[in-house]
Design a protein around this motif. Sequence first.
Motif, PDB file in Angstrom:
ATOM      1  N   LEU A  40      61.784  13.337  46.222  1.00 31.54           N
ATOM      2  CA  LEU A  40      62.895  13.986  46.923  1.00 31.54           C
ATOM      3  C   LEU A  40      64.111  13.066  46.877  1.00 31.54           C
ATOM      4  CD1 LEU A  40      63.338  16.542  48.880  1.00 31.54           C
ATOM      5  CD2 LEU A  40      63.132  14.866  50.713  1.00 31.54           C
ATOM      6  N   ILE A  41      65.255  13.612  46.521  1.00 27.18           N
ATOM      7  CA  ILE A  41      66.476  12.807  46.521  1.00 27.18           C
ATOM      8  C   ILE A  41      66.828  12.460  47.973  1.00 27.18           C
ATOM      9  CG2 ILE A  41      68.945  12.786  45.996  1.00 27.18           C
ATOM     10  CD1 ILE A  41      68.297  14.801  43.737  1.00 27.18           C
ATOM     11  N   PRO A  42      66.987  11.182  48.302  1.00 27.11           N
ATOM     12  CA  PRO A  42      67.325  10.817  49.686  1.00 27.11           C
ATOM     13  C   PRO A  42      68.595  11.518  50.166  1.00 27.11           C
ATOM     14  CG  PRO A  42      66.731   8.870  48.416  1.00 27.11           C
ATOM     15  CD  PRO A  42      66.843  10.007  47.441  1.00 27.11           C
ATOM     16  N   ARG A  43      68.553  11.972  51.424  1.00 22.99           N
ATOM     17  CA  ARG A  43      69.707  12.628  52.033  1.00 22.99           C
ATOM     18  C   ARG A  43      70.375  11.677  53.026  1.00 22.99           C
ATOM     19  NH1 ARG A  43      66.796  15.816  48.576  1.00 22.99           N
ATOM     20  NH2 ARG A  43      67.243  18.035  48.815  1.00 22.99           N
ATOM     21  N   PHE A  44      71.698  11.826  53.141  1.00 27.11           N
ATOM     22  CA  PHE A  44      72.417  10.985  54.105  1.00 27.11           C
ATOM     23  C   PHE A  44      71.943  11.231  55.534  1.00 27.11           C
ATOM     24  CE2 PHE A  44      75.675  11.155  50.630  1.00 27.11           C
ATOM     25  CZ  PHE A  44      75.605   9.812  50.292  1.00 27.11           C
ATOM     26  N   ASP A  45      71.513  12.456  55.834  1.00 30.03           N
ATOM     27  CA  ASP A  45      71.028  12.764  57.177  1.00 30.03           C
ATOM     28  C   ASP A  45      69.830  11.896  57.555  1.00 30.03           C
ATOM     29  OD1 ASP A  45      72.935  14.724  57.526  1.00 30.03           O
ATOM     30  OD2 ASP A  45      71.633  16.357  56.881  1.00 30.03           O
ATOM     31  N   THR A  46      69.052  11.492  56.564  1.00 31.16           N
ATOM     32  CA  THR A  46      67.863  10.688  56.832  1.00 31.16           C
ATOM     33  C   THR A  46      68.222   9.277  57.301  1.00 31.16           C
ATOM     34  OG1 THR A  46      66.655  12.002  55.190  1.00 31.16           O
ATOM     35  CG2 THR A  46      65.665   9.909  55.827  1.00 31.16           C
ATOM     36  N   GLU A  47      69.448   8.860  57.062  1.00 36.41           N
ATOM     37  CA  GLU A  47      69.885   7.555  57.561  1.00 36.41           C
ATOM     38  C   GLU A  47      69.813   7.494  59.088  1.00 36.41           C
ATOM     39  OE1 GLU A  47      73.699   6.588  55.931  1.00 36.41           O
ATOM     40  OE2 GLU A  47      72.938   6.356  53.889  1.00 36.41           O
ATOM     41  N   ILE A  48      69.940   8.652  59.746  1.00 35.51           N
ATOM     42  CA  ILE A  48      69.824   8.702  61.207  1.00 35.51           C
ATOM     43  C   ILE A  48      68.404   8.327  61.622  1.00 35.51           C
ATOM     44  CG2 ILE A  48      70.079  10.156  63.262  1.00 35.51           C
ATOM     45  CD1 ILE A  48      72.694   9.649  61.758  1.00 35.51           C
ATOM     46  N   LEU A  49      67.411   8.753  60.852  1.00 34.61           N
ATOM     47  CA  LEU A  49      66.018   8.401  61.115  1.00 34.61           C
ATOM     48  C   LEU A  49      65.828   6.887  61.055  1.00 34.61           C
ATOM     49  CD1 LEU A  49      63.039   9.369  61.486  1.00 34.61           C
ATOM     50  CD2 LEU A  49      62.899   9.471  58.982  1.00 34.61           C
ATOM     51  N   LYS A  59      67.449  13.216  68.652  1.00 36.42           N
ATOM     52  CA  LYS A  59      68.745  12.706  68.229  1.00 36.42           C
ATOM     53  C   LYS A  59      69.355  13.627  67.173  1.00 36.42           C
ATOM     54  CE  LYS A  59      68.547   8.979  70.774  1.00 36.42           C
ATOM     55  NZ  LYS A  59      69.514   8.712  71.870  1.00 36.42           N
ATOM     56  N   SER A  60      70.666  13.744  67.208  1.00 31.65           N
ATOM     57  CA  SER A  60      71.387  14.608  66.275  1.00 31.65           C
ATOM     58  C   SER A  60      71.980  13.811  65.121  1.00 31.65           C
ATOM     59  CB  SER A  60      72.512  15.358  66.996  1.00 31.65           C
ATOM     60  OG  SER A  60      71.999  16.158  68.038  1.00 31.65           O
ATOM     61  N   ASP A  61      72.234  14.506  64.014  1.00 38.52           N
ATOM     62  CA  ASP A  61      72.915  13.871  62.889  1.00 38.52           C
ATOM     63  C   ASP A  61      74.422  13.954  63.088  1.00 38.52           C
ATOM     64  OD1 ASP A  61      73.731  16.447  62.126  1.00 38.52           O
ATOM     65  OD2 ASP A  61      72.051  16.690  60.735  1.00 38.52           O
ATOM     66  N   LEU A  62      75.184  13.495  62.110  1.00 38.25           N
ATOM     67  CA  LEU A  62      76.641  13.443  62.245  1.00 38.25           C
ATOM     68  C   LEU A  62      77.280  14.829  62.285  1.00 38.25           C
ATOM     69  CD1 LEU A  62      77.433  10.446  59.853  1.00 38.25           C
ATOM     70  CD2 LEU A  62      77.244  10.434  62.353  1.00 38.25           C
ATOM     71  N   ASN A  63      76.531  15.840  61.870  1.00 41.55           N
ATOM     72  CA  ASN A  63      77.037  17.216  61.932  1.00 41.55           C
ATOM     73  C   ASN A  63      76.657  17.914  63.233  1.00 41.55           C
ATOM     74  OD1 ASN A  63      78.252  17.311  59.288  1.00 41.55           O
ATOM     75  ND2 ASN A  63      76.176  17.337  58.438  1.00 41.55           N
ATOM     76  N   GLY A  64      75.960  17.195  64.110  1.00 37.33           N
ATOM     77  CA  GLY A  64      75.595  17.767  65.401  1.00 37.33           C
ATOM     78  C   GLY A  64      74.280  18.516  65.406  1.00 37.33           C
ATOM     79  N   PHE A  65      73.544  18.495  64.286  1.00 39.41           N
ATOM     80  CA  PHE A  65      72.248  19.175  64.227  1.00 39.41           C
ATOM     81  C   PHE A  65      71.139  18.222  64.662  1.00 39.41           C
ATOM     82  CE2 PHE A  65      74.649  21.396  60.777  1.00 39.41           C
ATOM     83  CZ  PHE A  65      74.691  22.650  61.386  1.00 39.41           C
ATOM     84  N   ASN A  66      70.159  18.757  65.408  1.00 40.48           N
ATOM     85  CA  ASN A  66      68.998  17.949  65.762  1.00 40.48           C
ATOM     86  C   ASN A  66      68.340  17.450  64.477  1.00 40.48           C
ATOM     87  OD1 ASN A  66      69.278  18.328  68.541  1.00 40.48           O
ATOM     88  ND2 ASN A  66      68.107  20.232  68.501  1.00 40.48           N
ATOM     89  N   ARG A  67      68.072  16.127  64.407  1.00 40.43           N
ATOM     90  CA  ARG A  67      67.575  15.565  63.154  1.00 40.43           C
ATOM     91  C   ARG A  67      66.370  14.649  63.330  1.00 40.43           C
ATOM     92  NH1 ARG A  67      67.796  18.014  58.996  1.00 40.43           N
ATOM     93  NH2 ARG A  67      69.998  18.457  59.408  1.00 40.43           N
ATOM     94  N   VAL A  68      66.226  14.014  64.494  1.00 40.66           N
ATOM     95  CA  VAL A  68      65.141  13.056  64.711  1.00 40.66           C
ATOM     96  C   VAL A  68      64.468  13.342  66.051  1.00 40.66           C
ATOM     97  CG1 VAL A  68      64.531  10.621  65.047  1.00 40.66           C
ATOM     98  CG2 VAL A  68      66.251  11.262  63.338  1.00 40.66           C
TER      99      VAL A  68
END
Length: 318
Positions: free
Chosen positions: A128-137, A301-310
Amino acid sequence: MTSSIRDTELKADNGANIIDYNGELRFILQLYFFNISMKYVKLREIGKNILKENNISDYDFDSKELLLFALKTDLKDYLLKMNDECEKSIEEKYLSYIDKRKKHIPLQHITHEMNFYGYSFYVNKDVLIPRFDTEILVEEALKKIKSGDKILDMCTGSGCIIISILKKKGKTKGVGIDISDKALLVANKNSKKLLVSDRIKLIKSDLFNELKEMEFDIIISNPPYIREADIDSLSDEVKCYDPYIALCGGEDGLYFYRKIAKESKKFLKQGGYLFFEIGYDEAKAVKEILLKNDFCDIEIKSDLNGFNRVVSGKNKKF
């Protein structure tokens, strides 16, 4: 190149004619017979227009990155030479990359590189290509990780999560687990590239099946979490090129959360933390899964777009 009904002539800065056949650009005879060259800036414009016509959303960024890749240089150096005449070999190489990208082959599958958490990772079609959203994790896990902690990355893929953590926390050690031999080869390559191979162990396993008598302070996972019925609605770049096993989380997208939350209890220290990346609409369900498996102190926790991510939880002490 194939011909087409619609021929649109474009004019290069140096006067060479270029004909656009339904988005495919052909340099006509005088470009070659008279050895006419174009400038790099014009070449990039052509690449950008091809990608735009083929509905590549990041056509501007991708056309730039592919030219830098063809030139084997950075943006600063390119800006110094953008008005120079383009070498024929670079022109041909660049247009071959553009031809791949216009077919929605991911940019990272052409360059084999993805920047994640400030580090350059090798990637290919096996991960899987790493996503920037995963940096929040990674960011949230780092808040709980102490010097000397032992960390497990479940479904490691390219290894970007565990390797980024090891780079930031110099005295930690990690284990990366994946069911795919090919993914583990990529993770191993990245561990060597980023100089952490002496602190990471990579294990082929179907989740915890091959893990024997090991205990961790932190377990972290970005598991497959797309609902099976939703796979077809994903972009071509994702559904056609990311590994299916890295995407599909079962009928409701929650299969791996249930399995990992339950089985992690045998390997997570009391007071240790479990961290999950989640889909934007899965926070409530994953929180319930953690509570059902005796985790406490649940955080979302939410990502930079405000979506729940972690979603994370603490293994209860008894």
